[in-house]
Design an enzyme around this catalytic site. Structure first.
Site, short mmCIF file in Angstrom:
data_model
loop_
_atom_site.label_atom_id
_atom_site.label_comp_id
_atom_site.label_asym_id
_atom_site.label_seq_id
_atom_site.Cartn_x
_atom_site.Cartn_y
_atom_site.Cartn_z
N GLU A 1 -59.92 -29.56 41.16
CA GLU A 1 -60.73 -29.86 42.02
C GLU A 1 -60.73 -28.81 43.07
O GLU A 1 -59.73 -27.91 43.72
CB GLU A 1 -60.39 -31.19 43.03
CG GLU A 1 -61.31 -31.45 43.83
CD GLU A 1 -61.33 -32.89 44.51
OE1 GLU A 1 -60.55 -33.51 44.00
OE2 GLU A 1 -62.15 -33.06 45.55
N ASP B 1 -59.82 -43.04 43.56
CA ASP B 1 -59.37 -43.53 45.28
C ASP B 1 -60.60 -43.33 46.07
O ASP B 1 -60.50 -43.50 47.22
CB ASP B 1 -57.97 -43.08 45.48
CG ASP B 1 -57.83 -41.67 45.78
OD1 ASP B 1 -58.73 -41.08 45.35
OD2 ASP B 1 -56.76 -41.17 46.14
N SER B 2 -61.35 -42.33 45.74
CA SER B 2 -62.69 -41.88 46.35
C SER B 2 -63.44 -43.43 46.73
O SER B 2 -64.54 -43.23 47.76
CB SER B 2 -63.68 -40.91 45.80
OG SER B 2 -64.26 -41.32 44.40
N ASP C 1 -56.89 -44.27 39.32
CA ASP C 1 -55.88 -43.40 40.34
C ASP C 1 -54.71 -43.95 40.94
O ASP C 1 -55.02 -45.54 41.27
CB ASP C 1 -56.96 -43.02 41.35
CG ASP C 1 -57.38 -41.46 41.37
OD1 ASP C 1 -56.73 -40.83 40.85
OD2 ASP C 1 -58.38 -41.28 42.23
N GLU D 1 -52.27 -37.26 41.66
CA GLU D 1 -52.44 -35.92 42.62
C GLU D 1 -51.18 -35.36 42.50
O GLU D 1 -49.89 -35.84 42.79
CB GLU D 1 -53.23 -36.18 43.95
CG GLU D 1 -54.60 -36.65 43.76
CD GLU D 1 -55.17 -36.59 45.11
OE1 GLU D 1 -54.63 -36.34 46.10
OE2 GLU D 1 -56.29 -37.38 45.17
N LYS E 1 -54.05 -41.63 36.84
CA LYS E 1 -54.33 -40.29 37.41
C LYS E 1 -53.35 -39.96 38.63
O LYS E 1 -53.21 -41.04 39.43
CB LYS E 1 -55.61 -39.89 37.81
CG LYS E 1 -55.74 -38.46 38.23
CD LYS E 1 -57.24 -37.96 38.45
CE LYS E 1 -58.14 -38.26 39.55
NZ LYS E 1 -57.45 -38.13 40.86
O1 KIV Z 1 -60.95 -40.29 43.41
C1 KIV Z 1 -61.87 -39.42 42.89
O2 KIV Z 1 -62.92 -39.70 42.75
C2 KIV Z 1 -61.12 -38.28 42.23
C3 KIV Z 1 -62.30 -37.35 41.70
C4 KIV Z 1 -62.77 -36.55 42.93
C5 KIV Z 1 -61.70 -36.49 40.55
O3 KIV Z 1 -59.97 -37.95 42.09
#
Ligand code: KIV
Length: 272
Positions: free
Chosen positions: A187, A49-50, A88, A120, A118
């Site tokens: 992280e 989600d970055s 994510d 969090e 993924k």
């Molecule tokens: O969204 C992302 O890029 C991430 C990485 C920083 C692991 O979760």
């Protein structure tokens, strides 16, 4: 042809089996062409989600939606053919309940074809991880600095500097591993904590800003390519793409202005 013969991608089970072995290599990926380029070199790619910050210039990952993740997940699946693709779950798409998380994860998996999601969070998400895994959704955890919690954490702060903070992250890692995650991103934590988590949990730890003590590493592709204007201390720039783009665009602009582009070789001719 057997069903097995059609499976070419790395799976979550393959990644799980790499605990303690050769380091796991991963990068983020948001679009088809770069997915194709990195595919031979990585074990998995993360549609993180970055992308909200990297592709859209957002200040945090909070505004990223499920639809955005699905769109870029589809692009990455089209571009890649071998690496596991993990997508994510964005903020707001899973925290409310295990059932909500399951529905979001199913949308991601059905609409992108990716192999895992993924999520969090630590102890508070363990029940949800278990719910998903029991229903056929491979889950990668993400503990330590969790960017979706930036507003409660008070910023992008390195975790584990105090004993209490380190204990809390360790308990999160234990809970996510016990809930059935196949791997976890660790992280923004201090090195001794990354080492302690990696020695303690039976699944691979994938570090970002978490020292070489982890079972693997991940970076944001644009950061390590030298495209992102600002990068945190833990990033090493392995390339200088911003400079290359500047040079190329400057050459193009000059060629258009002095009419040396398009050249003879770029021009369509009528049939003779
Ligand atoms: O969204 C992302 O890029 C991430 C990485 C920083 C692991 O979760």
């Amino acid at each position: 042809m057997s069903v097995e013969a059609n499976i070419r991608r790395v799976t979550a089970v393959d990644i799980r089996a790499r605990k303690g072995g050769e380091p796991i290599v991963s990068l983020t990926s948001y679009h088809a062409h770069t997915a194709a380029i990195i595919d031979p070199f990585v074990d998995f790619m993360l549609v993180g989600d970055s992308l909200g910050m990297v592709m859209h210039g957002m200040e945090t990952t909070i505004p990223v939606t499920l639809d955005m993740m699905i769109l870029q997940g589809q692009a990455v699946m089209r571009g890649s053919k071998r690496a596991l693709v993990v997508v994510d779950l964005p903020f707001g798409s899973y925290e409310e309940s295990p059932a909500v998380a399951f529905r979001s994860a199913v949308r991601i998996m059905k609409e992108t074809g990716c192999g895992a999601v993924k999520m969090e969070g630590g102890r508070q998400m363990a029940e949800t991880v278990r719910f998903l895994v029991d229903r056929g959704v491979p889950v990668m955890g993400h503990v330590g600095l969790t960017p979706q919690a930036i507003n409660t954490m008070g910023g992008f702060k390195v975790q584990g500097r105090s004993e209490a903070s380190a204990e809390a992250v360790l308990a999160d890692a234990d809970a996510i591993a016990a809930a059935g995650a196949f791997a976890m991103v660790v992280e923004g934590v201090v090195e001794p904590l990354a080492r302690a988590i990696t020695e303690r949990v039976p699944i691979p730890t994938i570090g970002i800003g978490a020292s070489p003590a982890c079972d693997g590493q991940i970076l944001v592709l644009e950061d390590m390519l030298g495209l992102s204007p600002r990068v945190p201390k833990f990033v090493k720039r392995f390339g200088s793409l911003a400079g290359m783009i500047e040079e190329s665009v400057s050459a193009y602009a000059g060629a258009v202005r002095d009419r040396s582009f398009p050249g003879e070789e770029n021009v369509y001719k009528p049939k003779t």
